[in-house]
Motif scaffolding. Structure first.
Motif, PDB file in Angstrom:
ATOM      1  N   ASP A   1      -0.794  -1.145   1.693  1.00  0.00           N
ATOM      2  CA  ASP A   1      -1.757  -1.349   0.608  1.00  0.00           C
ATOM      3  C   ASP A   1      -3.140  -1.446   1.259  1.00  0.00           C
ATOM      4  O   ASP A   1      -3.542  -2.498   1.768  1.00  0.00           O
ATOM      5  CB  ASP A   1      -1.417  -2.631  -0.164  1.00  0.00           C
ATOM      6  CG  ASP A   1      -2.392  -2.855  -1.318  1.00  0.00           C
ATOM      7  OD1 ASP A   1      -3.489  -2.269  -1.310  1.00  0.00           O
ATOM      8  OD2 ASP A   1      -2.044  -3.643  -2.210  1.00  0.00           O
TER       9      ASP A   1
ATOM     10  N   ARG B   1      -6.097  -1.510   0.133  1.00  0.00           N
ATOM     11  CA  ARG B   1      -7.091  -2.470  -0.406  1.00  0.00           C
ATOM     12  C   ARG B   1      -6.879  -3.836   0.233  1.00  0.00           C
ATOM     13  O   ARG B   1      -7.847  -4.516   0.598  1.00  0.00           O
ATOM     14  CB  ARG B   1      -6.953  -2.576  -1.922  1.00  0.00           C
ATOM     15  CG  ARG B   1      -7.513  -1.384  -2.629  1.00  0.00           C
ATOM     16  CD  ARG B   1      -7.611  -1.611  -4.116  1.00  0.00           C
ATOM     17  NE  ARG B   1      -8.166  -0.416  -4.726  1.00  0.00           N
ATOM     18  CZ  ARG B   1      -8.393  -0.274  -6.018  1.00  0.00           C
ATOM     19  NH1 ARG B   1      -8.098  -1.259  -6.854  1.00  0.00           N
ATOM     20  NH2 ARG B   1      -8.905   0.844  -6.490  1.00  0.00           N
TER      21      ARG B   1
ATOM     22  N   GLN C   1       3.904   3.432   4.064  1.00  0.00           N
ATOM     23  CA  GLN C   1       2.631   3.194   3.378  1.00  0.00           C
ATOM     24  C   GLN C   1       2.187   1.757   3.572  1.00  0.00           C
ATOM     25  O   GLN C   1       2.973   0.883   3.949  1.00  0.00           O
ATOM     26  CB  GLN C   1       2.749   3.506   1.887  1.00  0.00           C
ATOM     27  CG  GLN C   1       3.675   2.581   1.129  1.00  0.00           C
ATOM     28  CD  GLN C   1       3.188   2.346  -0.302  1.00  0.00           C
ATOM     29  OE1 GLN C   1       2.079   1.887  -0.526  1.00  0.00           O
ATOM     30  NE2 GLN C   1       4.045   2.649  -1.270  1.00  0.00           N
TER      31      GLN C   1
ATOM     32  N   ARG D   1       2.802   1.301  -5.802  1.00  0.00           N
ATOM     33  CA  ARG D   1       2.484  -0.020  -5.257  1.00  0.00           C
ATOM     34  C   ARG D   1       3.487  -1.040  -5.824  1.00  0.00           C
ATOM     35  O   ARG D   1       3.982  -0.878  -6.945  1.00  0.00           O
ATOM     36  CB  ARG D   1       1.074  -0.450  -5.654  1.00  0.00           C
ATOM     37  CG  ARG D   1      -0.002   0.381  -5.003  1.00  0.00           C
ATOM     38  CD  ARG D   1      -0.299  -0.092  -3.592  1.00  0.00           C
ATOM     39  NE  ARG D   1      -1.530   0.501  -3.102  1.00  0.00           N
ATOM     40  CZ  ARG D   1      -1.591   1.435  -2.147  1.00  0.00           C
ATOM     41  NH1 ARG D   1      -0.497   1.877  -1.568  1.00  0.00           N
ATOM     42  NH2 ARG D   1      -2.749   1.913  -1.750  1.00  0.00           N
TER      43      ARG D   1
ATOM     44  N   GLY E   1       1.080  -5.284   2.401  1.00  0.00           N
ATOM     45  CA  GLY E   1       1.939  -4.401   1.613  1.00  0.00           C
ATOM     46  C   GLY E   1       2.523  -3.237   2.387  1.00  0.00           C
ATOM     47  O   GLY E   1       2.602  -2.123   1.866  1.00  0.00           O
TER      48      GLY E   1
END
Ligand SMILES: Cc1cc2nc3c(=O)[nH]c(=O)nc-3n(C[C@H](O)[C@H](O)[C@H](O)COP(=O)(O)OP(=O)(O)OC[C@H]3O[C@@H](n4cnc5c(N)ncnc54)[C@H](O)[C@@H]3O)c2cc1C
Length: 383
Positions: free
Chosen positions: A156, A158, A154, A258, A91
């Motif tokens: 992601d 996770r 940015q 997100r 991401g």
């Protein structure tokens, strides 16, 4: 115990830092075992917000800002490589970051940042209130002006925290979950491996301490490691279609959109030991900050609250490199607010040291010796 019996390297800690080090070292041909007492990536690395934002976070120019910018430059290729190696899209988003002035009292801080960052030749734009709402219509009409950092991106985290242990494994490292190291084993002024909580031992050519907030708990280190947990709470709301493209920051709160439509609001900064409680105080503060940035969030479903422990150090800088008195003991910890951003750089730099090569970045400012002298390791069988 299956796998490598006596590897070249044992990495203590399976967060993004330990796994990034393991991946690079294994790709370079070293045999590597990662020990993770819980689930790899499940601590600070999963809890974070995933901002790759050296400029939005920076308070002053200097070597550390330069290091963060260097780390940011590695990210597009790093994210693509992790995607190829694991099939997990991490991401990576490159829409940029906005930093808002929402109150008169915010103006001076933003004006100061704009002044020194433009003087330093950094990529920052100043937007009027109208221009800010043109690029992000959900921003509050109270916005006074904004700074835009087009290069602050940015990821992601996770997805990254799940992918990096796999990538380390694909590179040949062995990642062992549920295995805690309690001490380093010592032998003639060097480390010989680690002792495990179940009494077992793993002998290794080098040990990398990458235990995040818990790094200083390892026994047998030649010096105290001043790593302290710094608690951060976050909340997530749902907003479909996504409310923002940019990461949107203010002096009181940041919002990270997100792709799935979640908006993450973070984060508190609390020195409360190893507690990971989510509290009414923390949630209230985050929601107030979030709604101040984007009033529409007042009606968005609140879908999750969580928290994590940033590995902080007394000067806010990471601890990177060899122990000066124990050449086969290396540190990769204390990444505080920047460990997601610094993961690829840390992986490459520590792997270079493990291979006996010079890292591409100057690590001297981050040496453990800045916290004072250690002790000479004596030959010892009991770690
Ligand atoms: C609220 C919050 C927001 C953040 N936002 C950002 C952000 O936007 N951008 C950014 O760059 N960074 C951010 N960070 C910081 C970032 O998350 C950390 O710096 C980074 O995750 C540190 O990685 P780590 O691998 O060192 O630590 P961790 O992810 O905590 O991993 C350390 C691991 O070591 C294991 N371990 C410890 N001791 C032992 C042992 N003796 N034996 C075996 N295993 C052990 C632990 O179980 C743990 O899994 C944020 C952090 C928080 C908490």
């Amino acid at each position: 115990m299956s796998g490598v019996g006596s590897p070249d390297v044992v990495v203590v800690g399976g967060g993004v830092i330990g796994c990034a080090v393991a991946r690079c070292a294994a790709r370079a041909g070293l045999s590597v075992v990662v020990l993770e007492r819980g689930v790899p990536g499940a601590e600070a690395s999963r809890a974070a917000a995933g901002m790759l934002s050296p400029l939005a976070e920076a308070k002053e120019p200097g070597a550390f800002l330069d290091l963060l910018i260097a780390a940011r430059a590695l990210y597009p290729a790093f994210a693509a490589a992790i995607g190829e190696e694991t099939g997990i899209d991490v991401g990576y988003g490159d829409a940029g970051t906005l930093f808002l002035s929402l109150r008169e009292e915010d103006d001076a801080e933003l004006a100061h940042r704009f002044a020194w960052q433009t003087a330093a030749g950094l990529c920052v734009e100043r937007l009027t209130a109208g221009e800010t709402r043109d690029v992000e219509p959900a921003v509050s009409p109270a916005v006074r002006f904004a700074l835009r950092f087009p290069g602050d991106h940015q990821v992601d985290n996770r997805a990254l925290a799940a992918a990096l242990p796999l990538a380390a494994g694909r590179a040949g490292a062995e990642v062992r979950s549920g295995v805690e190291a309690v001490a380093v084993l010592r032998e003639g002024g060097r480390v010989a491996g680690v002792e495990l909580a179940d009494g077992g031992r793993i002998h290794a050519g080098a040990v990398v301490v990458a235990g995040g907030s818990w790094a200083g708990r390892l026994r047998g280190l030649p010096r105290p490691l001043p790593v302290e947990p710094v608690h951060g709470q976050l909340v997530a709301m749902e907003s479909t279609p996504p409310l923002f493209r940019h990461v949107v920051d203010s002096p009181r709160c940041y919002l990270v959109p997100r792709a799935c439509g979640r908006v993450i609001a973070g984060a508190t900064v609390e020195r409360v030991g190893f507690s990971k409680s989510v509290t009414p105080w923390g949630v209230r503060r985050l929601l107030e900050g979030a709604v101040e940035i984007a009033p529409a969030l007042d009606h968005a479903p609140l879908v999750e609250t969580w928290s994590g422990l940033r590995p902080g150090t007394p000067d806010g800088l990471p601890i990177l490199g060899r122990d000066p008195g124990v050449p086969n003991l290396l540190y990769a910890t204390g990444h505080f607010r920047n460990g997601i951003l610094l993961a690829p750089l840390t992986g490459e730099a520590i792997a270079a040291l493990l291979l006996g090569e010079a890292p591409a970045w100057a690590l001297e400012p981050y040496g453990v010796e800045r916290f004072g002298p250690g002790t000479v390791l004596e030959t010892s069988a009991d770690g």
